[in-house]
Design an enzyme around this catalytic site. Structure first.
Site, PDB file in Angstrom:
ATOM      1  N   HIS A  12      -9.170  -1.724  -6.163  1.00 12.25           N
ATOM      2  CA  HIS A  12      -8.645  -1.216  -7.453  1.00 12.25           C
ATOM      3  C   HIS A  12      -7.242  -1.733  -7.775  1.00 12.25           C
ATOM      4  O   HIS A  12      -6.508  -1.079  -8.531  1.00 12.25           O
ATOM      5  CB  HIS A  12      -8.664   0.325  -7.450  1.00 12.25           C
ATOM      6  CG  HIS A  12      -7.740   0.951  -6.450  1.00 12.25           C
ATOM      7  ND1 HIS A  12      -8.047   2.113  -5.783  1.00 12.25           N
ATOM      8  CD2 HIS A  12      -6.523   0.588  -5.985  1.00 12.25           C
ATOM      9  CE1 HIS A  12      -7.060   2.430  -4.968  1.00 12.25           C
ATOM     10  NE2 HIS A  12      -6.114   1.524  -5.084  1.00 12.25           N
ATOM     11  N   HIS A  59      -2.523   7.848  -7.250  1.00 14.75           N
ATOM     12  CA  HIS A  59      -1.318   7.267  -6.635  1.00 14.75           C
ATOM     13  C   HIS A  59      -0.079   7.975  -7.181  1.00 14.75           C
ATOM     14  O   HIS A  59       0.717   7.382  -7.896  1.00 14.75           O
ATOM     15  CB  HIS A  59      -1.237   5.775  -6.922  1.00 14.75           C
ATOM     16  CG  HIS A  59      -2.399   4.972  -6.424  1.00 14.75           C
ATOM     17  ND1 HIS A  59      -3.647   5.000  -7.009  1.00 14.75           N
ATOM     18  CD2 HIS A  59      -2.507   4.108  -5.378  1.00 14.75           C
ATOM     19  CE1 HIS A  59      -4.459   4.191  -6.351  1.00 14.75           C
ATOM     20  NE2 HIS A  59      -3.810   3.640  -5.354  1.00 14.75           N
ATOM     21  N   HIS A 193      -4.697  -4.073   3.009  1.00 11.67           N
ATOM     22  CA  HIS A 193      -3.402  -4.312   2.360  1.00 11.67           C
ATOM     23  C   HIS A 193      -2.345  -3.358   2.892  1.00 11.67           C
ATOM     24  O   HIS A 193      -2.646  -2.242   3.291  1.00 11.67           O
ATOM     25  CB  HIS A 193      -3.483  -4.255   0.839  1.00 11.67           C
ATOM     26  CG  HIS A 193      -3.857  -2.933   0.198  1.00 11.67           C
ATOM     27  ND1 HIS A 193      -4.992  -2.218   0.515  1.00 11.67           N
ATOM     28  CD2 HIS A 193      -3.250  -2.226  -0.785  1.00 11.67           C
ATOM     29  CE1 HIS A 193      -5.064  -1.139  -0.255  1.00 11.67           C
ATOM     30  NE2 HIS A 193      -4.010  -1.114  -1.037  1.00 11.67           N
ATOM     31  N   GLU A 240      -7.300   3.504   2.449  1.00 12.55           N
ATOM     32  CA  GLU A 240      -8.052   3.839   1.221  1.00 12.55           C
ATOM     33  C   GLU A 240      -9.560   3.689   1.440  1.00 12.55           C
ATOM     34  O   GLU A 240     -10.360   4.316   0.748  1.00 12.55           O
ATOM     35  CB  GLU A 240      -7.622   2.921   0.064  1.00 12.55           C
ATOM     36  CG  GLU A 240      -6.248   3.252  -0.501  1.00 12.55           C
ATOM     37  CD  GLU A 240      -5.831   2.351  -1.661  1.00 12.55           C
ATOM     38  OE1 GLU A 240      -4.933   2.762  -2.395  1.00 12.55           O
ATOM     39  OE2 GLU A 240      -6.386   1.236  -1.832  1.00 12.55           O
TER      40      GLU A 240
HETATM   41  C1  DHB Z   1      -1.646  -2.848  -4.896  1.00 14.64           C
HETATM   42  C2  DHB Z   1      -2.833  -2.376  -4.350  1.00 14.64           C
HETATM   43  C3  DHB Z   1      -3.166  -1.033  -4.459  1.00 14.64           C
HETATM   44  O1  DHB Z   1      -4.313  -0.497  -3.923  1.00 14.64           O
HETATM   45  C4  DHB Z   1      -2.351  -0.171  -5.161  1.00 14.64           C
HETATM   46  O2  DHB Z   1      -2.755   1.108  -5.318  1.00 14.64           O
HETATM   47  C5  DHB Z   1      -1.149  -0.621  -5.707  1.00 14.64           C
HETATM   48  C6  DHB Z   1      -0.802  -1.959  -5.576  1.00 14.64           C
HETATM   49  C7  DHB Z   1      -1.262  -4.287  -4.806  1.00 14.64           C
HETATM   50  O3  DHB Z   1      -1.879  -5.067  -4.071  1.00 14.64           O
HETATM   51  O4  DHB Z   1      -0.302  -4.681  -5.503  1.00 14.64           O
HETATM   52 FE    FE Z   2      -4.288   1.836  -4.115  1.00 12.85          FE
END
Ligand code: DHB
Ligand code: FE
Length: 281
Positions: A12, A59, A193, A240
């Protein structure tokens, strides 16, 4: 009866929404990200679900540190896109199937999952970006949307196993609703990530691929992955992915993987996407 026909797993990343909203999806950086969703858009047009049960995380948009529900189910009439700092995304308001949402709320609580019931809620990129990826630019979302927000931002998030079992209860709730409806369950977030501190930028394609394989073939083993493994192997925000187990739990044990897409990177994140269909359908 209502019926769960398929599950969709999907990242997302907010920058994906920005790329769509500013019409730069054919730029070389973005083209391969969106290419992997061409088949998905065809697929969802064909399946044409009546309702999407969309598992996502907020978030710090609808919730802040004053109140963090572990599982929050949306039963409001509609869910507007939130202003995440640059104004709300220019995407449609998500309209609920309130009767089904209320039935699921009752069924889950009586099934001993103590949900927080949201009679009002704005939704952020966690919900809007997966819908945009699957439907493209539209005036109205073609399906009704029932959101389930899962806490994965404040320790401790729910375990994968808890999410998997909740998914099974969601499946039972949907299948016991007395109206002919086609339902697709989305599990969103991830893949690997980490957005902060020394390991910011961490991406682990081998681990992500193994996660997708396990999700399809051995969902019970996938659901047993402990939090510490997500943090170590997929970065702090990789956790997540516990939300994908809600989707998987709502499906049958055996599923058909009809599509998979994986691309590194979009922003700071590995984009992962999978479509799983119930075999019996
Ligand atoms: C990013 C990824 C995410 O899941 C998020 O909630 C906010 C930023 C990103 O890769 O920039
Ligand atoms: Fe996220």
């Amino acid at each position: 009866m209502a019926h769960v026909v398929a599950g969709v797993g999907c990242s997302h990343v907010p920058a994906i929404g920005v790329a769509m909203d500013t019409h730069i999806t054919d730029q070389p950086y973005w083209q391969p990200v969106f290419k992997g969703f061409e088949k998905s858009r065809e697929w969802i047009k064909q399946v044409d679900p009546d309702v999407i049960f969309l598992v996502y995380n907020d978030h710090c948009t609808a919730f802040d540190s004053s109140m963090i529900p572990t599982f929050a189910l949306g039963v409001a009439a509609e869910f507007a896109p939130a202003d995440e700092g640059w104004g709300p995304r220019p995407v449609p308001v998500a309209k609920n199937h309130q009767k089904l949402a209320s039935h699921i709320a009752q069924s889950l609580v009586l099934d001993e999952f103590d949900m927080t019931i949201m009679n009002e809620m704005e939704v952020d990129h966690g919900l809007t970006v997966p819908l945009s990826l699957m439907y493209g630019e539209v005036d109205e979302w073609p399906a009704k949307v029932i959101p389930l927000a899962v806490n994965v931002v404040q320790y401790p998030p729910p375990t994968g196993n808890r999410c998997f079992n909740l998914g099974k209860a969601v499946g039972r709730a949907i299948e016991s609703f007395d109206e002919d409806l086609k339902v697709v369950v989305f599990g969103t977030g991830g893949m690997s990530h980490q957005l902060q501190y020394k390991r910011a930028g961490l991406i682990n394609p081998e681990w992500d691929k193994r996660f997708l394989d396990l999700l399809t073939q051995d969902p019970v083993a996938a659901s047993k992955i402990p939090h510490v493994e997500y943090l170590r192997e997929a970065g702090s925000e990789g956790v997540e992915m516990v939300m994908w187990h809600v989707m998987r739990g709502a499906l049958d044990e055996k599923v058909r993987e009809v599509h998979r897409h994986y691309h590194v990177p979009a922003s700071n994140t590995a984009v992962g996407h999978i479509i799983l269909e119930n075999v019996a359908d």
